[in-house]
Scaffold this active site. Structure first.
Site, PDB file in Angstrom:
ATOM      1  N   ASP A 112       0.824  -1.213   0.000  1.00 45.66           N
ATOM      2  CA  ASP A 112       0.000   0.000   0.000  1.00 45.66           C
ATOM      3  C   ASP A 112       0.852   1.255   0.000  1.00 45.66           C
ATOM      4  OD1 ASP A 112      -1.688  -2.266   1.319  1.00 45.66           O
ATOM      5  OD2 ASP A 112      -3.112  -0.771   0.565  1.00 45.66           O
ATOM      6  N   LYS A 142      -1.125  -5.106   4.132  1.00 41.51           N
ATOM      7  CA  LYS A 142      -2.155  -5.606   5.026  1.00 41.51           C
ATOM      8  C   LYS A 142      -1.582  -6.178   6.319  1.00 41.51           C
ATOM      9  CE  LYS A 142      -5.556  -5.295   4.555  1.00 41.51           C
ATOM     10  NZ  LYS A 142      -6.124  -4.027   5.035  1.00 41.51           N
TER      11      LYS A 142
HETATM   12  C1  LIG Z   1      -2.407  -4.310  -4.863  1.00 42.47           C
HETATM   13  S1  LIG Z   1      -2.608  -3.428  -3.421  1.00 42.47           S
HETATM   14  C2  LIG Z   1      -3.485  -4.554  -2.467  1.00 42.47           C
HETATM   15  C3  LIG Z   1      -3.295  -4.272  -1.016  1.00 42.47           C
HETATM   16  O1  LIG Z   1      -4.401  -3.525  -0.482  1.00 42.47           O
HETATM   17  C4  LIG Z   1      -4.967  -4.304   0.549  1.00 42.47           C
HETATM   18  O2  LIG Z   1      -5.505  -3.551   1.588  1.00 42.47           O
HETATM   19  P1  LIG Z   1      -7.098  -3.228   1.587  1.00 42.47           P
HETATM   20  O3  LIG Z   1      -7.790  -4.486   1.153  1.00 42.47           O
HETATM   21  O4  LIG Z   1      -7.369  -2.833   3.031  1.00 42.47           O
HETATM   22  O5  LIG Z   1      -7.264  -2.085   0.631  1.00 42.47           O
HETATM   23  C5  LIG Z   1      -3.818  -5.141   1.033  1.00 42.47           C
HETATM   24  O6  LIG Z   1      -2.912  -4.385   1.802  1.00 42.47           O
HETATM   25  C6  LIG Z   1      -3.233  -5.554  -0.275  1.00 42.47           C
HETATM   26  O7  LIG Z   1      -1.956  -6.078  -0.227  1.00 42.47           O
END
Ligand SMILES: CSC[C@H]1O[C@H](OP(=O)(O)O)[C@H](O)[C@@H]1O
Length: 372
Positions: A257, A268
């Site tokens: 992120d 995450k």
């Molecule tokens: C390709 S970025 C995906 C990344 O975003 C997710 O977080 P969220 O589902 O809370 O937006 C997670 O960190 C993933 O690795």
């Protein structure tokens, strides 16, 4: 990798006819039980969709925010026209700033959100400075938002190809959360190498962390891989170490992120634990992310803002209360993996290896020189 993206994993797009325009979103909060598309009519609805994880994933959030800004101006123009009023350029510019601010308040960690908002704002500033008309400004912003989406699609293709070179026929892999097509405007980041390898005929098997508390792994990654016909084993997060010891896992691929200048990676919650376990088992730990996820303004990961989310995401699973009411809860949505645990960072411009404070800047210099 095919140029097209199957409808099943198209995350976000712009729809327009002579009467109206909407940002169309696959509502990821309902997957995999329901496939529901939302037709958002204004920036408030777009902001709410990002905040409530109807759309999630760093690149997808950035693309959605870009469309949200274009939609904000489109809506203002339509409303003024229906009143028989002419919108001034200053009004349009001020409204865009307000929309960017609103969208920027949704989630703090994924830098793609701010990267996209700032890029749309720069484009608007450039055109306003040239004295363009409001109609021209609106068209240009829709074009810019689509360009951001198209560039992300292409970046996913290239990350997939670079990453697939690290995957051998017969490999067993592990991934955390969802960094697939649903997290981007293309085939994904961490899952893209798996799609490319599998479509090239390599037989792979993927261990998928369920990824508490929102279960992006169980709900989204398992669904994506199943739809693609890639064999997978769904595990709970606390099983990762066991299967790294016993499961023949050859590599870990995760998304990101925000990546700081020294290669520290926010991803995450639970990613840091996976990285430490991978190191303990001498398993390569690969981060896959486009350049729009790299934040060279931050020297290291302790400067990355970590989103704290609603405690009920921990105390409840869907509609079932699983913890005593009133207990104290911590719910950071992300953690930071120190760069020392990161084997390589796979971007659309190539694979960066340590020392990241050198190699990431080199990739950015190439990126900047390419005029992006
Ligand atoms: C390709 S970025 C995906 C990344 O975003 C997710 O977080 P969220 O589902 O809370 O937006 C997670 O960190 C993933 O690795």
């Amino acid at each position: 990798m095919p140029e097209d993206l199957p409808q099943r994993v198209r995350t976000v797009w712009w729809e327009e006819d002579e009467k109206s325009a909407t940002v169309v979103l696959l509502d990821q909060s309902l997957l995999p039980q329901q496939v529901v598309y939302l037709h958002l009519k204004d920036e408030e609805q777009v902001a709410d969709a990002i905040k409530t994880l109807k759309v999630r994933g760093a690149p997808a959030i950035g693309v959605t925010a870009a469309f949200g800004m274009a939609l904000a101006l489109y809506r203002l123009q339509r409303e003024a026209a229906e009143r028989g009023e002419a919108l001034t350029l200053d009004q349009a510019h001020a409204h865009l700033l307000a929309a960017g601010h609103l969208l920027g308040l949704t989630r703090p960690t994924a830098v793609n959100l701010f990267w996209a908002i700032e890029r749309m704002q720069r484009r608007a500033d450039q055109l306003v400075g040239q004295g363009c008309g409001v109609e021209e400004l609106g068209r240009a912003l829709r074009t810019e938002a689509q360009a951001i989406a198209d560039e992300d699609f292409a970046a996913c293709q290239r990350m997939g190809e670079y990453g697939a070179a690290l995957i051998a026929d017969g490999d067993t892999l592990l991934t955390h959360c969802n960094a697939g097509a649903l997290a981007t405007a293309g085939w994904g980041t961490a899952l893209a190498p798996m799609y490319v390898a599998s479509r090239a005929g390599k037989q792979i098997h993927v261990f998928v962390d369920e990824t508490r508390p929102i279960l992006q792994g169980a709900r989204l990654t398992a669904w994506e891989l199943q739809q693609e016909g890639i064999p997978l084993t769904l595990i709970t997060d606390n099983m990762a170490g066991h299967f790294m010891h016993h499961g023949g896992i050859k590599a870990v691929f995760v998304g990101a992120d925000r990546i700081a200048a020294n290669g520290d990676v926010a991803n995450k919650i639970g990613t840091y634990s996976v990285a430490v376990l991978a190191r303990a088992h001498n398993i390569p730990f690969y981060v896959v992310a486009p350049c729009s996820t790299v934040d060279l303004s931050l020297p290291s990961g302790e400067h990355i803002p970590i989103e704290q989310r609603n405690p009920e995401e921990v105390t409840r699973v869907r509609d079932a209360q699983v913890a005593p009411v009133g207990v104290n809860v911590a719910n950071p949505a992300f953690d930071v993996t120190p760069h020392t645990y990161v084997t390589a960072i796979i971007t659309e411009k190539g694979i960066a290896r340590p020392p990241y404070e050198v190699t990431l800047r080199q990739i950015f210099r190439d990126e900047h020189d390419s005029g992006r």
